[in-house]
Design an enzyme around this catalytic site. Structure first.
Site, short mmCIF file in Angstrom:
data_model
loop_
_atom_site.label_atom_id
_atom_site.label_comp_id
_atom_site.label_asym_id
_atom_site.label_seq_id
_atom_site.Cartn_x
_atom_site.Cartn_y
_atom_site.Cartn_z
N CYS A 138 42.41 43.66 42.25
CA CYS A 138 42.32 44.42 41.00
C CYS A 138 40.85 44.65 40.67
O CYS A 138 40.13 45.31 41.42
CB CYS A 138 43.08 43.74 39.86
SG CYS A 138 42.54 42.07 39.48
N ARG B 232 44.46 40.11 37.43
CA ARG B 232 45.75 40.79 37.43
C ARG B 232 46.40 40.69 38.82
O ARG B 232 47.61 40.62 38.95
CB ARG B 232 45.58 42.26 37.04
CG ARG B 232 45.28 42.47 35.57
CD ARG B 232 44.92 43.92 35.28
NE ARG B 232 43.59 44.28 35.75
CZ ARG B 232 43.06 45.50 35.69
NH1 ARG B 232 43.79 46.50 35.21
NH2 ARG B 232 41.84 45.73 36.12
#
Lengths: 143, 297
Positions: free
Chosen positions: B247, B252
């Site tokens: 990410c 994430r």
């Protein structure tokens, strides 16, 4: 350390620097708990500016009456760090004149000794708030 | 494992249900000897405004990272952290956090680099606990220092570096950022600060599967069937294939790493934690812009 820091901000800085790092976080939490509520209607619709540098929805607004300036901010309770940053600026800039706010050193957030406590990345949000406040003060002067 | 896993039928469809617990299970097991609950958030003060009784805070930025090198703490650093937090190697560790568990998943991933034997995620994280009206406290648990062995960090199995990604191009690579970050319109999350990548776009060949597609509205994970539909049926990924996720700084993508490794049971899943803040600024690496994956040049 900037010798030119206005009194309100200087005393906040000194309070932080007098503490150990974990206690600095607790002081930040106290500021977070004490962000003044902004009564509905104080700020006209559309006059809140979103602070894009922050990871949470925080809004600032500057009210000007002659040379007196009031800084207002809102941030949700689930973003206490951001609320704490906003609260430091709201309290620290209280009673300052336009010029004093414009003269505030842009690195004030870095003078609080919070780099190791909250990380540089998170502190950027506070720098973003400060420059947006200054920009609002500046544009209100030119009216 | 020290404490029996959550046998809730909600979790039974997942490949490794022992890596997840429900809020009911946690509420029933709070206070059990050998259970340590950790809160790990994006907002470093959130824990201090109220947390699950007995939970301790671990902060990814300030505690799991090395202060000098862009890297995680080493074996000695991790051992010292665990001892300070009162965690033993034998403890069952349950981690939860804000933002649908991004940072909790990131912390779990770091625990896994050190092979902590039993580390689990609270399904739905902090928001699920609060939305069910469960109790929070501001009371910080008393410290009870422990002994935690110095374990060498093992990056090989679950962590990818830039060079690994370069030689991986052509195999399954998943970009979990927002569509705007993937296409290159922006280099950071919508409504998030600019975090210093020089260029916008994605790693050539990476498929765009935003992390949130693995979660339900309430922040809990989607069912095993829905996840299999998304990653296996729609994308054609083979559970035996090597997969890398990335990410912006790896938080994430830890969420998606957890989904693929423990909920779907993919054999080899690595998180590229350098992610876009490294790749988007690195010298002599290719990027691709727009909404198509692009090809290996």
């Amino acid at each position: 350390m900037s010798p030119s820091l206005p009194e309100g901000l200087a005393s906040i800085r000194d309070d932080f620097l007098a503490l150990d790092i974990p206690e600095r976080l607790q002081l930040l939490l106290e500021y977070s708990d004490n962000l003044p509520e902004v009564p509905e209607g104080t700020v006209e619709e559309g006059h809140w500016e979103k602070v894009e540098e922050c990871q949470s929805p925080v809004f600032i607004s500057v009210l000007s009456m002659g040379d007196a300036v009031t800084v207002l901010a809102t941030a949700p309770p689930e973003a206490p760090t951001t609320r704490g940053f906003a609260s430091i600026l709201v309290h620290g800039l209280k009673g300052m004149t336009r010029q004093q706010i414009l003269d505030t050193p842009p690195d004030f957030p870095l003078q609080l000794g919070l780099q190791n406590a909250v990380s540089m990345l998170r502190l950027r949000g506070m720098s973003g708030m400060l420059w947006r406040i200054k920009r609002q003060v500046e544009s209100s002067t030119s009216l | 494992m020290t404490i029996p896993p959550d046998s809730s039928p909600q979790l039974s469809g997942y490949a490794h249900p022992e890596r997840l617990v429900t809020t009911d299970w946690l509420a029933d097991n709070l206070g059990t000897s050998g259970l340590r609950v950790i809160e790990s958030n994006e907002d470093i003060l959130l824990y201090d405004t109220g947390h699950i009784t007995g939970a301790i805070k671990i902060d990814w930025h300030t505690e799991l990272n090395d202060p000098v090198i862009r890297d995680y703490v080493d074996g000695e650093g991790f051992s010292a952290l665990m001892e300070r937090k009162g965690i033993s190697r034998e403890d069952t560790v349950v981690i939860y956090g804000d933002k649908s568990n991004w940072w909790a998943a990131y912390a779990l991933w770091v625990f896994t680099l050190f092979g902590h034997p039993d580390v689990r995620l609270l399904n739905g994280g902090r928001d699920a606990w609060i939305s069910e009206g469960r109790e929070l406290t501001r009371e910080i648990p008393a410290e009870k220092p422990t002994d935690y062995p110095v374990i060498e960090r093992h990056d090989g199995e679950i962590r990818a570096f830039k060079e690994d990604v370069l030689s991986h191009l052509g195999k399954p690579l998943i970009d979990v950022r927002s569509p705007e970050e993937y296409s290159g319109e922006r280099t950071h999350m919508p409504a998030y600060p600019e975090e210093g990548a020089l260029r916008g776009g994605h790693i050539p060949t990476a498929r765009s599967i935003p992390w949130a597609r693995a979660a339900k509205e309430d922040g809990t994970f989607k069912s095993a069937e829905d996840l299999a539909e998304l990653y296996i049926a729609q994308q054609g990924f083979d559970p035996g294939a090597e997969v890398i996720t990335y990410c912006r700084i790896g938080e994430r993508s830890s969420h998606t790493w957890f989904v693929m490794k423990y909920l779907l049971g993919f054999e080899s899943v690595k998180n590229y934690d350098g992610s876009w803040t490294e790749w988007g600024s690195a010298v002599r690496v290719p990027i691709h812009t727009g909404d198509q994956p692009g090809e290996v040049s």
